[in-house]
Design a protein around this motif. Structure first.
Motif, PDB file in Angstrom:
ATOM      1  N   GLY A 168      42.201  64.277  70.965  1.00 61.26           N
ATOM      2  CA  GLY A 168      42.390  64.373  69.515  1.00 61.26           C
ATOM      3  C   GLY A 168      43.644  65.068  69.051  1.00 61.26           C
ATOM      4  O   GLY A 168      43.751  65.415  67.862  1.00 61.26           O
ATOM      5  N   SER A 187      32.986  64.917  75.542  1.00 62.95           N
ATOM      6  CA  SER A 187      34.214  64.324  76.077  1.00 62.95           C
ATOM      7  C   SER A 187      34.607  64.926  77.421  1.00 62.95           C
ATOM      8  O   SER A 187      35.442  64.370  78.130  1.00 62.95           O
ATOM      9  CB  SER A 187      35.364  64.517  75.082  1.00 62.95           C
ATOM     10  N   GLN A 207      38.218  69.851  72.844  1.00 62.97           N
ATOM     11  CA  GLN A 207      38.157  68.953  71.694  1.00 62.97           C
ATOM     12  C   GLN A 207      38.968  69.491  70.519  1.00 62.97           C
ATOM     13  O   GLN A 207      38.451  70.237  69.691  1.00 62.97           O
ATOM     14  CB  GLN A 207      36.692  68.718  71.317  1.00 62.97           C
ATOM     15  N   TYR A 221      40.025  67.478  68.321  1.00 61.98           N
ATOM     16  CA  TYR A 221      39.252  66.725  67.332  1.00 61.98           C
ATOM     17  C   TYR A 221      37.818  66.657  67.870  1.00 61.98           C
ATOM     18  O   TYR A 221      37.605  66.277  69.014  1.00 61.98           O
ATOM     19  CB  TYR A 221      39.818  65.310  67.198  1.00 61.98           C
ATOM     20  N   GLN A 235      34.303  64.909  67.718  1.00 65.71           N
ATOM     21  CA  GLN A 235      33.531  63.771  67.203  1.00 65.71           C
ATOM     22  C   GLN A 235      32.174  64.241  66.663  1.00 65.71           C
ATOM     23  O   GLN A 235      31.667  63.712  65.673  1.00 65.71           O
ATOM     24  CB  GLN A 235      33.347  62.719  68.309  1.00 65.71           C
ATOM     25  N   ASP A 248      30.759  63.434  63.014  1.00 64.97           N
ATOM     26  CA  ASP A 248      29.466  62.778  62.785  1.00 64.97           C
ATOM     27  C   ASP A 248      28.597  63.540  61.783  1.00 64.97           C
ATOM     28  O   ASP A 248      27.696  62.974  61.168  1.00 64.97           O
ATOM     29  CB  ASP A 248      28.693  62.630  64.106  1.00 64.97           C
ATOM     30  N   PRO A 305      36.788  67.680  61.303  1.00 62.46           N
ATOM     31  CA  PRO A 305      36.754  67.575  62.765  1.00 62.46           C
ATOM     32  C   PRO A 305      37.943  68.218  63.475  1.00 62.46           C
ATOM     33  O   PRO A 305      37.867  68.515  64.663  1.00 62.46           O
ATOM     34  CB  PRO A 305      36.716  66.067  63.031  1.00 62.46           C
TER      35      PRO A 305
END
Ligand SMILES: Nc1nc2c(c(=O)[nH]1)N[C@H]1C(S)=C(S)[C@@H](COP(=O)(O)OP(=O)(O)OC[C@H]3O[C@@H](n4cnc5c(=O)[nH]c(N)nc54)[C@H](O)[C@@H]3O)O[C@H]1N2
Ligand SMILES: Nc1nc2c(c(=O)[nH]1)N[C@H]1C(S)=C(S)[C@@H](COP(=O)(O)OP(=O)(O)OC[C@H]3O[C@@H](n4cnc5c(=O)[nH]c(N)nc54)[C@H](O)[C@@H]3O)O[C@H]1N2
Ligand SMILES: [Mo]
Length: 746
Positions: free
Chosen positions: A260, A587, A591, A593, A595, A599, A607
């Protein structure tokens, strides 16, 4: 000092609510603690501070509660009668049964915190009793660092309490930034100040970013960068702009270990919203000159390895979770995660081996299994709240995550009591049981908490002193101190187990957590509670750690220092061999970003980390009425409210509101004047301390001073939470550093 033949020496561990664990050498003469020294064993030594050394005045304070009490006047009036333990247990047991029958177990709220932190004597035992009696409404979150916790779960997939290395890792850094962290004053977590001092002596560059010229800025740092409270994320994002636009990021690290980055880069460069997040953009928001932001960013990106150490306080603000997310991302894009001398961010505290080893050993065994009320509404949202590895620390519910939607955010308990089902909460609440927690004093919006407590049918408080919270109890159980019982404790990030040795008999009729829980369990007819003695628990815990070879030797020495071959670095395995050791999230990567956050579709929880203008900040229209930002920092001579009544410690520094000379002058206030600090939530009267050590537009009332309202409701005790609010940040953090106030001369 030598010992005479009539004198006995006992080694024990002080583990008050500053979160450090220190060795105490107690000298006992005729059954009385006569004086207190500290660790004289082999290095590393765990040296006690002024509070541990002054503990005799707490242990033998004439204000100690020595008998169970029953309320005789109005709630909060402070009128009580002494009663027997039998009557106290009988009254509480019959109220638990009555409320259970009339309203169901969800009507009973149990809240615990960390008075003296031990693995046996804590709130878990009352959880065990209430589980046996049918259940209770639990709380979730930590007032200390919910923003850091959230950021850590979102970025790395693990609880922030697990993600600090040992402090000797700091000795390998080329640069260290103390961002809203003042370890010269806030004890805790492995003697960081000592290690910072060593790092500085070795030539490491240290910078403090803080609205106050703290003792850490003065004694441990090369540079002080004053900043407006609640705007740190803007400065961090602008540093990311300098790094990314100057191609100073560690692209190889980013490509290998993260997801991300492109989305974050586009936000930073302004490709999403047309606003490049340059230092010039951040300057009017943060009050930090663009050139300072620029040079700090360049230094941080090039002096490697660098440790960006984020304290909890900037995360205890509106959108504070964005601060810790931004710290994690900046640490990541500069390749400082998982490497010697680096740091992963998300709170500069945490737990090393001992606490993590003990969590599963003690956890649910002590608390008596699943709470029936939790089972009624399993949690559906944010998947990472349900991950198993949210560390259960101490006091049972202290850090337990949200397995259940019946749980209340700690900071919202007063609102839940006042509004119940009509306010969208899962139940109507009738009873409150408090252990190791000075609730009235320490959570947002004291006056609202007082209103809530007046509405309840029954309140039980386990306490050592008649403080603001105990005053609202129907029954007070007098608790003893750690000097009057045996326990085991651990050293935060320090690789250290402490034995808490009972040094003297309980003062008056006070009892330990274990004795209180067992007495109550017996009255409730809960079978099997007393199957294990204090000693059984201690032995079971020691065996479970697998680190401590010999129980008796541990007990006699009072500590077990775990030998480590080299400093511990968080996520070292993930970086050394990422295929074998993915990050514990969907992932498997860091992260940038998330997810999972995307969500959630919450507009105020993006995010990627973003700066969001805080409420009650400098731009808020409310500044017309209340122009000053309030800080409520942790105090040298207290652990929150604890030790405030110790005379030796009171002599050291006075409770006061700190303000800049410019703000004082324009209000006609001189150093030492008594002033009123107020907003729509309440008013506090205390002396002013006028000093250049705080940035203009900001005032500071150290948290933990005892709430003492006068007849008109104005607090004469200096309690900061009369002014703070109970509105939580979108990701759940207590916003104790987000409050606007006015100050005037009384
Ligand atoms: N002596 C002592 N030690 C303690 C404690 C104690 O009560 N007494 N409490 C312990 C506990 S439970 C905890 S959780 C830790 C917590 O410790 P912290 O949360 O780290 O402590 P604070 O003093 O609140 O804040 C640290 C610094 O952050 C600054 N600050 C506040 N708001 C902002 C902001 O918006 N931006 C920036 N950049 N800086 C800001 C403050 O000026 C302060 O210097 O300390 C532990 N240690
Ligand atoms: N405005 C503002 N408010 C804050 C903060 C802030 O920075 N600003 N910081 C927050 C933070 S980080 C925290 S952790 C909380 C801390 O909030 P609390 O945990 O409520 O603070 P303490 O003063 O440690 O309260 C512990 C209480 O337990 C009692 N106690 C001590 N030992 C024992 C024992 O063995 N048994 C029993 N039954 N009681 C015992 C003590 O007498 C004390 O009254 O405060 C939060 N409140
Ligand atoms: Mo805390």
């Amino acid at each position: 000092m030598g010992t005479t033949s009539a004198e006995k020496v006992v080694y024990t561990t002080c583990r008050s609510h500053c979160n450090e664990a220190c060795v105490l050498k107690l000298h006992i003469r005729d059954g009385v603690v006569s004086h207190i020294e500290t660790d004289d064993g082999p290095e590393p030594q765990y040296l006690a501070c002024l509070k541990g050394r002054a503990y005799r005045q707490r242990l033998y304070s004439p204000e100690r509660l020595t008998s169970p009490l029953k309320r005789t006047g109005e709630r909060g009036e402070g009128k009580f009668a002494e009663i027997s333990w039998d009557e106290a247990f009988e009254t509480v047991a019959s109220e638990i049964k009555r409320i259970n029958r009339a309203y169901g177990p969800a009507a009973i709220i149990l809240m615990c915190s960390a008075g003296d932190i031990g693995w046996v004597h804590n709130g878990s035992l009352i959880e065990r009793v209430l589980v046996g009696a049918g259940g209770y409404t639990g709380v979730l979150g930590t007032v200390s660092a919910e923003g850091a916790f959230f950021a850590s779960m979102a970025t790395y997939g693990t609880d922030s309490i697990r993600i600090t290395g040992t402090r000797d890792n700091l000795l390998r850094s080329s640069m260290i930034i103390l961002w809203g962290w003042n370890p010269a004053v806030t004890r805790g977590y492995g003697q960081p100040a000592l290690h910072l001092l060593k790092a500085r002596q070795a030539g490491t560059r240290i910078v403090t970013v803080d609205p106050r010229y703290t003792d850490s800025a003065a004694t441990l740092s090369d540079q002080w960068v004053p900043i407006r409270p609640g705007t740190d994320t803007a400065m961090l994002i602008a540093m990311a702009y300098v790094i990314i636009s100057g191609s100073l990021q560690d692209q190889g690290f980013i490509d290998r270990f993260t997801t991300g980055f492109a989305s974050f880069r586009d936000y930073v460069l302004g490709k999403q919203d047309g606003i490049p997040k340059t230092p010039a953009w951040a300057e009017p928001i943060t009050g930090v000159p663009a050139a300072t932001i620029e040079s700090l960013a360049r230094e941080y990106a090039t002096l490697k390895p660098a440790a960006l150490m984020d304290g909890f306080a900037p995360g205890r603000t509106a959108y504070g979770e964005q601060f810790h997310r931004a710290v994690a991302v900046l640490s990541t894009i500069t390749g400082n995660v998982g490497v010697a001398g680096g740091n992963a961010g998300c709170g500069s505290t945490g737990a090393y081996l001992p606490r993590i080893h003990l969590g599963p050993v003690v956890g649910s065994r002590m608390t008596g299994g699943e709470n029936p009320v939790d089972r009624t509404r399993p949690r559906e949202d944010a998947v990472f709240y349900k991950r198993k590895d949210r560390t259960s620390v101490i006091g049972g519910d202290f850090y337990t995550g949200g397995p259940s939607n019946t749980r209340l955010n700690r900071v919202q308990v007063a609102d839940a009591i006042l509004n119940g089902r009509n306010g969208g909460y899962p139940a109507d609440y009738k009873m409150l049981y408090l252990v190791n927690l000075n609730y009235v004093n320490q959570y947002g919006n004291t006056n609202k908490i007082v209103q809530a407590l007046k509405k309840l049918e029954f309140i039980v408080v386990q306490e050592q002193f008649m403080n603001a919270t105990a005053r609202y109890a129907d029954i007070v159980f007098p608790n003893n101190t750690y000097m009057e019982r045996n326990d085991i404790t651990t050293g935060g990030v320090a690789p250290f187990y402490g034995f808490v040795n009972k040094a003297v008999d309980s003062v008056g009729g006070s009892k330990s957590h274990y004795e209180i829980a067992a007495g109550l369990a017996a009255k409730l007819g809960i079978k099997g509670f007393d199957g294990k003695t204090e000693e059984d628990w201690l032995k079971e815990i020691v065996a479970g750690t697998k680190d401590i070879p010999n129980y008796e030797a541990f007990r006699k020495q009072g500590s077990h220092k775990v030998p480590l071959p080299c400093p511990v670095v968080v996520f070292e395995d993930q970086i050394r061999d990422p295929l074998k050791n993915p990050f514990p999230n969907p992932s498997g990567k860091i992260q940038i970003y998330s997810q999972e956050i995307a969500d959630m579709q919450h507009t105020l929880i993006p995010p990627i980390p973003k700066y969001i203008e805080p409420w009650e900040g400098r731009q808020d229209a409310l500044t017309a009425k209340y122009p000053l930002q309030l800080l409520t920092t942790h105090f040298l001579r207290r652990a929150h409210t604890q030790y405030d009544n110790v005379p030796w410690l009171r002599e050291l520094c006075a409770q006061a509101v700190t303000m800049n000379p410019a703000d004082a002058r324009s209000r006609g206030i001189k150093d030492g004047d008594r002033v009123k600090v107020f907003n729509d939530r309440g008013a506090v009267v205390l002396p002013a301390s006028v000093t250049d050590r705080i940035t203009p537009g900001v005032v500071d009332i150290p948290e933990g001073s005892w709430f003492a309202p006068d007849a008109s409701g104005v607090d004469q005790g200096g309690c900061a939470n009369v002014l703070t609010s109970d509105v939580i940040s979108p990701a759940g953090a207590f916003c104790s550093s987000t409050a606007l106030v006015q100050v005037e001369k009384t």
